[in-house]
Design an enzyme around this catalytic site. Structure first.
Site, PDB file in Angstrom:
ATOM      1  CE  LYS A  41      22.082  52.492  40.499  1.00 49.03           C
ATOM      2  NZ  LYS A  41      21.789  52.150  39.096  1.00 49.03           N
ATOM      3  CB  ALA A  87      30.438  45.471  36.063  1.00 48.56           C
ATOM      4  CG  ASP A 129      37.889  34.570  31.024  1.00 45.53           C
ATOM      5  OD1 ASP A 129      36.736  34.959  31.315  1.00 45.53           O
ATOM      6  OD2 ASP A 129      38.375  33.501  31.455  1.00 45.53           O
ATOM      7  CE1 TYR A 155      29.807  41.025  33.240  1.00 45.20           C
ATOM      8  CE2 TYR A 155      30.535  38.905  32.353  1.00 45.20           C
ATOM      9  CZ  TYR A 155      30.773  40.032  33.135  1.00 45.20           C
ATOM     10  OH  TYR A 155      31.980  40.176  33.785  1.00 45.20           O
ATOM     11  CE  LYS A 159      33.512  43.935  32.496  1.00 40.86           C
ATOM     12  NZ  LYS A 159      33.673  44.957  33.592  1.00 40.86           N
ATOM     13  CG  ASN A 254      30.759  24.433  35.189  1.00 40.32           C
ATOM     14  OD1 ASN A 254      31.734  25.109  35.515  1.00 40.32           O
ATOM     15  ND2 ASN A 254      29.866  24.838  34.300  1.00 40.32           N
TER      16      ASN A 254
HETATM   17  P1  NAD Z   1      29.713  42.150  41.745  1.00 43.10           P
HETATM   18  O1  NAD Z   1      28.416  42.035  41.019  1.00 43.10           O
HETATM   19  O2  NAD Z   1      29.955  41.291  42.951  1.00 43.10           O
HETATM   20  O3  NAD Z   1      29.900  43.665  42.234  1.00 43.10           O
HETATM   21  C1  NAD Z   1      29.598  44.768  41.428  1.00 43.10           C
HETATM   22  C2  NAD Z   1      29.648  46.027  42.299  1.00 43.10           C
HETATM   23  O4  NAD Z   1      29.406  47.164  41.446  1.00 43.10           O
HETATM   24  C3  NAD Z   1      28.566  46.061  43.394  1.00 43.10           C
HETATM   25  O5  NAD Z   1      29.133  46.519  44.605  1.00 43.10           O
HETATM   26  C4  NAD Z   1      27.546  47.059  42.849  1.00 43.10           C
HETATM   27  O6  NAD Z   1      26.821  47.736  43.877  1.00 43.10           O
HETATM   28  C5  NAD Z   1      28.439  48.004  42.059  1.00 43.10           C
HETATM   29  N1  NAD Z   1      27.709  48.723  40.990  1.00 43.10           N
HETATM   30  C6  NAD Z   1      26.893  48.178  40.057  1.00 43.10           C
HETATM   31  N2  NAD Z   1      26.383  49.150  39.258  1.00 43.10           N
HETATM   32  C7  NAD Z   1      26.932  50.323  39.687  1.00 43.10           C
HETATM   33  C8  NAD Z   1      26.824  51.680  39.245  1.00 43.10           C
HETATM   34  N3  NAD Z   1      26.049  52.019  38.202  1.00 43.10           N
HETATM   35  N4  NAD Z   1      27.520  52.635  39.900  1.00 43.10           N
HETATM   36  C9  NAD Z   1      28.311  52.301  40.969  1.00 43.10           C
HETATM   37  N5  NAD Z   1      28.428  51.046  41.425  1.00 43.10           N
HETATM   38  C10 NAD Z   1      27.765  50.061  40.798  1.00 43.10           C
HETATM   39  O7  NAD Z   1      30.830  41.952  40.654  1.00 43.10           O
HETATM   40  P2  NAD Z   1      32.224  41.191  40.737  1.00 43.10           P
HETATM   41  O8  NAD Z   1      32.021  39.752  40.477  1.00 43.10           O
HETATM   42  O9  NAD Z   1      32.942  41.637  41.953  1.00 43.10           O
HETATM   43  O10 NAD Z   1      32.953  41.803  39.444  1.00 43.10           O
HETATM   44  C11 NAD Z   1      33.667  43.034  39.531  1.00 43.10           C
HETATM   45  C12 NAD Z   1      34.296  43.345  38.199  1.00 43.10           C
HETATM   46  O11 NAD Z   1      35.193  42.305  37.826  1.00 43.10           O
HETATM   47  C13 NAD Z   1      33.275  43.465  37.057  1.00 43.10           C
HETATM   48  O12 NAD Z   1      33.693  44.527  36.226  1.00 43.10           O
HETATM   49  C14 NAD Z   1      33.387  42.126  36.341  1.00 43.10           C
HETATM   50  O13 NAD Z   1      33.060  42.266  34.986  1.00 43.10           O
HETATM   51  C15 NAD Z   1      34.858  41.828  36.528  1.00 43.10           C
HETATM   52  N6  NAD Z   1      35.209  40.400  36.489  1.00 43.10           N
HETATM   53  C16 NAD Z   1      34.569  39.502  37.304  1.00 43.10           C
HETATM   54  C17 NAD Z   1      34.956  38.167  37.307  1.00 43.10           C
HETATM   55  C18 NAD Z   1      34.301  37.157  38.251  1.00 43.10           C
HETATM   56  O14 NAD Z   1      34.668  35.999  38.236  1.00 43.10           O
HETATM   57  N7  NAD Z   1      33.334  37.536  39.077  1.00 43.10           N
HETATM   58  C19 NAD Z   1      35.995  37.751  36.477  1.00 43.10           C
HETATM   59  C20 NAD Z   1      36.619  38.673  35.638  1.00 43.10           C
HETATM   60  C21 NAD Z   1      36.230  39.996  35.668  1.00 43.10           C
HETATM   61  O1  TDX Z   2      23.787  27.225  39.478  1.00 42.63           O
HETATM   62  C1  TDX Z   2      24.639  27.243  38.579  1.00 42.63           C
HETATM   63  N1  TDX Z   2      24.947  26.086  37.917  1.00 42.63           N
HETATM   64  C2  TDX Z   2      25.880  26.018  36.934  1.00 42.63           C
HETATM   65  O2  TDX Z   2      26.113  24.936  36.375  1.00 42.63           O
HETATM   66  C3  TDX Z   2      25.337  28.464  38.201  1.00 42.63           C
HETATM   67  C4  TDX Z   2      25.016  29.760  38.889  1.00 42.63           C
HETATM   68  C5  TDX Z   2      26.288  28.381  37.202  1.00 42.63           C
HETATM   69  N2  TDX Z   2      26.553  27.207  36.573  1.00 42.63           N
HETATM   70  C6  TDX Z   2      27.630  27.151  35.559  1.00 42.63           C
HETATM   71  C7  TDX Z   2      27.591  28.223  34.494  1.00 42.63           C
HETATM   72  C8  TDX Z   2      29.065  28.434  34.191  1.00 42.63           C
HETATM   73  O3  TDX Z   2      29.511  27.480  33.256  1.00 42.63           O
HETATM   74  O4  TDX Z   2      28.842  27.381  36.278  1.00 42.63           O
HETATM   75  C9  TDX Z   2      29.766  28.169  35.522  1.00 42.63           C
HETATM   76  C10 TDX Z   2      30.105  29.429  36.298  1.00 42.63           C
HETATM   77  O5  TDX Z   2      28.938  30.234  36.332  1.00 42.63           O
HETATM   78  P1  TDX Z   2      28.935  31.715  36.967  1.00 42.63           P
HETATM   79  O6  TDX Z   2      29.388  31.659  38.390  1.00 42.63           O
HETATM   80  O7  TDX Z   2      27.615  32.334  36.667  1.00 42.63           O
HETATM   81  O8  TDX Z   2      30.135  32.419  36.171  1.00 42.63           O
HETATM   82  P2  TDX Z   2      30.384  32.730  34.614  1.00 42.63           P
HETATM   83  O9  TDX Z   2      29.121  32.798  33.853  1.00 42.63           O
HETATM   84  O10 TDX Z   2      31.458  31.783  34.144  1.00 42.63           O
HETATM   85  O11 TDX Z   2      30.975  34.229  34.726  1.00 42.63           O
HETATM   86  C11 TDX Z   2      31.885  34.592  35.809  1.00 42.63           C
HETATM   87  O12 TDX Z   2      33.206  34.642  35.362  1.00 42.63           O
HETATM   88  C12 TDX Z   2      33.531  35.664  34.441  1.00 42.63           C
HETATM   89  C13 TDX Z   2      31.476  35.922  36.408  1.00 42.63           C
HETATM   90  O13 TDX Z   2      30.134  35.859  36.879  1.00 42.63           O
HETATM   91  C14 TDX Z   2      31.666  37.047  35.424  1.00 42.63           C
HETATM   92  O14 TDX Z   2      31.379  38.304  36.035  1.00 42.63           O
HETATM   93  C15 TDX Z   2      33.084  37.037  34.948  1.00 42.63           C
HETATM   94  O15 TDX Z   2      33.258  37.986  33.944  1.00 42.63           O
END
Ligand code: NAD
Ligand code: TDX
Length: 339
Positions: A41, A87, A129, A155, A159, A254
């Site tokens: 999207k 997501a 997780d 969030y 999930k 962290n």
């Molecule tokens: P992100 O926020 O970087 O990317 C999300 C993507 O989804 C974007 O490109 C956005 O445009 C698209 N999107 C959002 N709503 C939409 C909709 N309604 N229709 C179509 N597209 C849409 O997310 P990410 O960090 O890459 O995470 C991706 C997936 O992995 C998620 O499902 C998240 O829960 C999961 N996940 C993330 C982490 C992490 O550390 N970031 C860890 C474990 C699992």
């Molecule tokens: O500025 C910051 N300072 C800080 O101390 C931010 C942005 C985060 N934090 C802390 C919060 C968390 O303990 O750092 C840790 C990591 O934060 P995030 O990057 O927001 O990740 P978290 O909330 O752990 O979730 C991430 O991992 C699981 C992803 O965003 C999720 O999409 C995924 O499911």
């Protein structure tokens, strides 16, 4: 039931986001016979530049919403599988305004499951997780696939809800599904709202990094490329109906991660600000990946966190034009929240 599966034409939802785009690159580079349709999207977190330059005969971008059932009926037929990454992914945003999380994460997953059911397509669900809640800092236990769901944030509760829909659609409708729950990813193309890119780009902008609470919260870091390979292994070799946990034994507090970033970027260890804690902040995540390792033979390759961090810092240094447009608005949002 086990099933060897050789997909040729897959849909990757969220393929313009952080982890989804890394998966698209992984598939294009490692699985030559596979065509990828990216359905995205392009929310604030989606950037088409993340998949720019990939061969046009291998990757097609469809800009659209996973909640659009008519669109799904037009594009899903002819594909072998959907790999669902799309997501709303940021905990802090979900605390400020949960509504898009309900719509995209829960209703969006429902729409995709129904489309898979209508068109007989296999489905892999990418989850987190965080559905298992958190662990104490001092308990030896790590998350197991059959642990009870105890999500803490808007969030993670959306999930968790989406995971439960997948489990029900498999059991009730016999839909061919798999689920993976992965720990915290790092690497290129991660939005500047997330912890590691926020601190790196703060330093590059001359802003002091921000640490929540007491900084002792632990996250289990994995390089996003190891996540991509695990998802591919589960899609092609995993058992239908199963849940696999993906993690790389990367537990770190962290404050340790922040100190490593500060040191690598030539700053003093106390060159950062303590800020307001995240409400309901999960204390510790830790994944036991034994099932994935023993059943499917997966092992992480990027096991040197320092090296991965150096590469990630270098990527943000070299790609300022990629992250700069989102930086100011992201920091303005945090400032309003006292973070
Ligand atoms: P992100 O926020 O970087 O990317 C999300 C993507 O989804 C974007 O490109 C956005 O445009 C698209 N999107 C959002 N709503 C939409 C909709 N309604 N229709 C179509 N597209 C849409 O997310 P990410 O960090 O890459 O995470 C991706 C997936 O992995 C998620 O499902 C998240 O829960 C999961 N996940 C993330 C982490 C992490 O550390 N970031 C860890 C474990 C699992
Ligand atoms: O500025 C910051 N300072 C800080 O101390 C931010 C942005 C985060 N934090 C802390 C919060 C968390 O303990 O750092 C840790 C990591 O934060 P995030 O990057 O927001 O990740 P978290 O909330 O752990 O979730 C991430 O991992 C699981 C992803 O965003 C999720 O999409 C995924 O499911």
């Amino acid at each position: 039931m086990s099933e060897a599966f050789e997909p040729h034409n897959i849909i990757v939802t969220g393929g313009c986001g952080f982890i989804g785009s890394n998966f698209v690159h992984y598939v294009v580079n490692n699985h030559l016979g596979v065509h990828v349709t990216v359905l995205d999207k392009l929310t604030y977190a989606g950037n088409p530049r993340n998949i720019e330059g990939l061969p046009s005969d291998r990757v097609e971008l469809v800009v659209g919403d996973i909640c659009d059932a008519d669109l799904l009926d037009r594009i899903v037929p002819g594909h072998d599988a959907i790999v669902h990454y799309a997501a709303e992914s940021h905990n802090d945003n979900s605390i400020a305004d949960p509504s898009p999380f309900l719509r995209t994460n829960v209703e969006g997953t429902f729409c995709l499951l129904e489309a898979c059911r209508r068109h007989g397509v296999r489905y892999h669900h990418v989850s987190t997780d965080e559905v298992y809640g958190d662990l104490a800092l001092d308990e030896p236990r790590r998350f197991q696939p059959d642990d009870p769901y105890r999500p803490s944030s808007p969030y993670s509760s959306t999930k968790a809800s989406s995971d439960l829909l997948v489990r029900a659609w498999h059991r009730t409708y016999d839909l061919r599904t798999t689920i993976s729950n992965c720990s915290n990813n790092y690497g290129p193309y991660q939005h500047v709202e997330k912890f590691i890119p926020r601190q790196i780009t703060n330093i590059l902008c001359g802003i002091r990094p921000k640490l929540y609470g007491d900084g002792k919260n632990v996250r289990d870091w994995i390089h996003t490329e190891d996540h991509s390979r695990a998802v591919w292994d589960i899609l092609t070799k995993g058992r239908i109906g199963e849940t696999y946990l993906i993690g790389a034994n990367g537990e770190r507090s962290n404050i340790d991660v922040l100190h490593a970033i500060l040191e690598r970027m030539g700053k003093d260890p106390d060159d950062f600000d303590w800020v307001r804690d995240r409400p309901g902040h999960d204390r510790r995540y830790a994944i036991d990946p034994t099932k994935l390792e023993t059943e499917l033979g997966w092992k992480p390759v990027h096991t040197d966190f320092s090296e991965g961090l150096d590469q990630t810092i270098a990527w943000y240094r070299e790609h300022e034009d990629w992250w700069r447009p989102a930086k100011e608005a992201t920091e303005a949002k945090y400032a309003k929240q006292g973070q």
